[in-house]
Design a protein around this motif. Structure first.
Motif, PDB file in Angstrom:
ATOM      1  N   TYR A  33       0.835  -1.191   0.000  1.00  0.00           N
ATOM      2  CA  TYR A  33       0.000   0.000   0.000  1.00  0.00           C
ATOM      3  C   TYR A  33       0.875   1.248   0.000  1.00  0.00           C
TER       4      TYR A  33
ATOM      5  N   THR B 256      -3.399  -9.206   2.800  1.00  0.00           N
ATOM      6  CA  THR B 256      -2.837  -8.503   1.641  1.00  0.00           C
ATOM      7  C   THR B 256      -2.572  -9.472   0.502  1.00  0.00           C
TER       8      THR B 256
ATOM      9  N   THR C 281      -4.426  -9.393  -3.109  1.00  0.00           N
ATOM     10  CA  THR C 281      -3.593  -9.261  -4.303  1.00  0.00           C
ATOM     11  C   THR C 281      -3.941 -10.331  -5.322  1.00  0.00           C
TER      12      THR C 281
END
Length: 260
Positions: free
Chosen positions: A11, A41, A45
């Protein structure tokens, strides 16, 4: 089915996932790790909700590194986020219909299948999703993703905050769905004991990096606890690199494959 090579993501220019490599075939692939390890995350993704900062992502033989989330979903990738993952102002049936916008079989056939797996959803099919209990909401989120007829399902900590009764039931359903539908599953979990019961293989993340991979039947919860117990300050190592080598050696001595 899915291969990640040198995967980086994060990020605001800060890498959370740091150059990891792994491959998932026709299996339940558990991703374990503490809070902050990068599990959420990573799954976001893979679902193409977070852009890659580096590396390559291949799904069913085609590169999908730059594809938007809707296109990977259309190609057979389902995603259940850690949060509720439902439309609170829609009914249960309407939520399932939204998921059913992708897929080839009739909506009625697919919805009937969801109700067989999660009978409680049939009982509340006309109820607003925002009024469901935590366990019911997680079932609905999973059901909505399954309405897409995915070949690969991403489950991000599906049992977080659930009662023990719902936890046991949910893991039973994960195994049942895998067996009956043949869908591959990437399961991010903190409940290592339950994850090891249903998984074929396990990958442990630590601070965004792959710490170890192993066949689930070769790894026990006690081994995981023993590895986690070894802290850097207890290792008498001159630096972090040496500490990592010592921890890796501990894992290898247990007969666990460690990714270099």
């Amino acid at each position: 089915m899915l291969r990640a090579s040198g995967l980086y993501s994060g990020y605001d220019g800060v890498s959370v996932i740091k150059g990891i490599d792994f491959e998932v075939e026709n299996e339940i692939f558990a991703v374990l790790g503490a809070n902050g390890a990068g599990k959420t995350t990573l799954l976001a993704t893979l679902a193409r909700l977070i852009p890659l900062m580096g590396g390559e992502l291949v799904f069913q033989g085609e590169t999908v590194s730059e594809l938007p989330a809707w296109e990977t979903a259309a190609r057979g990738l389902g995603y259940v986020p850690q949060e509720s993952g439902v439309f609170a102002d829609l009914t249960v049936a309407e939520n399932l219909n939204v998921g059913g916008m992708i897929g080839t079989r009739s909506l009625a056939e697919r919805m009937g299948e969801i109700f067989e797996w999660f009978p409680v959803l049939a009982d509340v099919s006309q109820q607003l999703a925002g009024t469901l209990s935590g366990g019911e909401s997680r079932m609905l989120a999973c059901g909505r993703a399954l309405m897409q007829e995915p070949t690969l399902l991403l489950l991000d900590e599906p049992t977080t905050g659930l009662s023990p009764l719902y936890v046991d039931m949910f893991f039973e359903k994960i195994a049942e769905i895998r067996k009956s539908r043949g869908v591959s599953i990437i399961l991010a979990e903190q409940n290592a004991t339950k994850a090891l019961e249903v998984a074929d293989r396990v990958m442990v993340l630590s601070l965004g990096e792959v710490f170890l991979t192993a066949d689930a039947q070769e790894l026990t919860t006690e081994q995981l606890k023993e590895i986690a117990r070894v802290k850097f300050e207890d290792l008498n190592a001159p630096n972090i690199d040496q500490a990592v080598l010592i921890i890796a050696g501990t894992a290898r001595n247990m007969g666990i494959e460690v990714v270099d």
